[in-house]
Design an enzyme around this catalytic site. Structure first.
Site, PDB file in Angstrom:
ATOM      1  N   TYR A 143       1.540 -10.408   0.703  1.00 24.51           N
ATOM      2  CA  TYR A 143      -0.110 -10.314   0.615  1.00 24.51           C
ATOM      3  C   TYR A 143      -0.860 -11.396   1.267  1.00 24.51           C
ATOM      4  O   TYR A 143      -1.867 -11.371   1.837  1.00 24.51           O
ATOM      5  CB  TYR A 143      -0.675  -9.606  -0.541  1.00 24.51           C
ATOM      6  N   LYS A 189      14.799  -7.471  -4.362  1.00 25.43           N
ATOM      7  CA  LYS A 189      15.760  -7.054  -3.460  1.00 25.43           C
ATOM      8  C   LYS A 189      16.611  -7.923  -2.907  1.00 25.43           C
ATOM      9  O   LYS A 189      16.475  -8.224  -1.658  1.00 25.43           O
ATOM     10  CB  LYS A 189      14.613  -6.413  -2.302  1.00 25.43           C
ATOM     11  N   ASP A 221      14.335  -0.464  -5.221  1.00 21.83           N
ATOM     12  CA  ASP A 221      14.604   0.743  -4.961  1.00 21.83           C
ATOM     13  C   ASP A 221      15.090   1.540  -6.227  1.00 21.83           C
ATOM     14  O   ASP A 221      14.775   2.715  -6.896  1.00 21.83           O
ATOM     15  CB  ASP A 221      15.436   1.250  -3.858  1.00 21.83           C
ATOM     16  N   ASP A 245       2.748  -4.013  -7.261  1.00 20.78           N
ATOM     17  CA  ASP A 245       1.846  -3.031  -7.107  1.00 20.78           C
ATOM     18  C   ASP A 245       2.047  -1.733  -6.895  1.00 20.78           C
ATOM     19  O   ASP A 245       1.771  -0.782  -7.702  1.00 20.78           O
ATOM     20  CB  ASP A 245       1.465  -3.513  -5.380  1.00 20.78           C
ATOM     21  N   ASP A 249       1.829   1.494 -10.076  1.00 21.01           N
ATOM     22  CA  ASP A 249       1.201   2.787  -9.732  1.00 21.01           C
ATOM     23  C   ASP A 249       2.117   3.884 -10.216  1.00 21.01           C
ATOM     24  O   ASP A 249       1.873   4.939 -10.762  1.00 21.01           O
ATOM     25  CB  ASP A 249       0.978   2.980  -8.349  1.00 21.01           C
TER      26      ASP A 249
END
Ligand code: NAD
Length: 357
Positions: A143, A189, A221, A245, A249
């Site tokens: 970000y 990852k 994942d 993030d 959620d």
């Protein structure tokens, strides 16, 4: 006179003002019960700041949040400002504020209330007792990484983490694990990304200083899949900005509604306390938003910023009592509700419950 705490208040856009008003009611009820005083100072951010000043993060907000003890924040954004250039959009204001405040550690607890066990989309036996703390790195990663570019033909972002950034967020996660079940799962990852390879190596190094804590690693994942399959396996999850993030959620849905989950952004002198959801423009102004995530964020503020542990517990216990009594806002209204209440009614019922306890 008891202790006085200075709270910066950023209501923001959409449902922001509605949910913040209720959190302030609850803070006031708690302050008078536990004998401390709260001073509030309001600042602008996001769309409302753009409308008033032309920019999403006014200079007065940046200097103002540095003179308070903690900041309580609602949410920003909305369709009205979606077509502005990226650096002028409400979201840039929030990212800029986090960076300015240096709040690099975002703590996002996902706890399933027993009273709302049927609100989860997963089966009760899978979610009952879930108590996860997601520790998300908040001021680095993709970000913020440079270079970044957008054109009609090609666009790119950069995911970058320094050793120093990984060490400081890793230590936060291990310290929290020491006060919980002493398990940290680091999510990245590393099979594809160099930045994740460094992340994994640094987490291994930090673990050497915390022999009592069990460190495991998951690719993001797989972590997403495991969160849904067997969420009780997790204690503390530590991860980077974008993965955190997304995963938090997903974790929110274990609990039944995104309107329930609080967060604390810490790591600097002044912390930022906010619900994990956005400004919910689809329900703004209707008085139906769930204020519990923001009220619970206020409880985190009392606990982490002011050390008012009893007062923080009083808020959490009042939320549980009110849910056990069957009061629900619309988002959780389909689950064991006795009465569907508005945002402000929910705030008043929780405030009364605190005062009477
Ligand atoms: P959102 O979290 O605002 O809403 C997603 C869904 O959840 C909507 O259906 C909404 O009605 C519902 N919801 C959210 N909070 C709720 C609450 N307290 N009670 C009941 N229902 C609730 O996410 P979005 O729709 O993707 O984004 C809307 C705007 O919010 C966008 O402009 C986005 O950029 C912004 N946003 C801001 C923040 C922030 O301020 N921290 C975070 C995420 C998104």
């Amino acid at each position: 006179m008891g202790k006085v705490y200075k709270i910066g208040v950023i209501k923001g856009d959409g449902i922001g003002p509605e949910i913040i008003d209720e959190a302030i009611n609850i803070l006031d009820a708690t302050a008078s019960k536990f004998g401390f005083d709260l001073n509030y100072e309001e600042f602008l951010l996001g769309g409302s700041a753009i409308d008033a000043t032309g920019v999403p993060l006014p200079a007065e907000t940046i200097s103002g949040v540095k003179r308070v003890d903690a900041v309580l924040f609602g949410a920003i954004g909305g369709p009205k400002w979606d077509n502005l250039d990226r650096h002028l959009r409400p979201e840039s204001g929030l990212l800029g504020l986090r960076k300015e405040m240096g709040t690099f550690a975002n703590l996002r607890p996902a706890t399933v209330y027993d009273e709302l066990i049927n609100a989860s989309t997963l089966k009760p036996n899978i979610v009952q007792g879930v108590d996860i703390m997601v520790v998300r790195e908040l001021t680095g990663g993709i970000y913020f990484g440079e270079p970044r570019e957008y054109s009609k033909d090609v666009a790119y972002n950069t995911m970058v983490y320094t050793r120093e950034e990984i060490v400081r967020i890793g230590k936060v996660a291990f310290d929290i694990a020491m006060k919980r079940d002493k398990r940290v799962c680091s999510v990245e990852k590393a099979n594809v990304l160099e930045v994740s390879q460094l992340w994994r190596e640094v987490m291994e190094e930090i673990a050497e200083d915390y022999p009592e804590v069990e460190l495991t690693h998951l690719y993001v994942d797989n972590a997403a899949m495991q969160l849904i399959k067997e969420p009780k396996q997790f204690d503390v999850i530590v991860t980077g900005n974008i993965f955190g993030d997304i995963l938090s959620d997903a974790a929110s849905m274990l609990t039944g509604s995104i309107g329930l989950l609080p967060s604390a952004s810490t790591g600097s002198k002044v912390g930022l306390y906010e619900p994990i959801h956005g400004s919910a423009p689809d329900i703004a102004g209707q008085g139906i938003a769930n204020p519990i995530a923001t009220i619970s964020s206020a409880a985190m503020m009392l606990k982490y910023a002011f050390g008012e542990l009893e007062a923080a517990d009083a808020i959490e216990n009042a939320i549980k009592r009110v849910l056990a009594d069957g009061y629900r806002t619309g988002d959780i209204g389909a689950f064991d509700a006795k009465e569907i209440v508005s945002c402000s009614e929910m705030g008043s019922i929780i405030a009364n419950s605190i005062s009477k306890s």
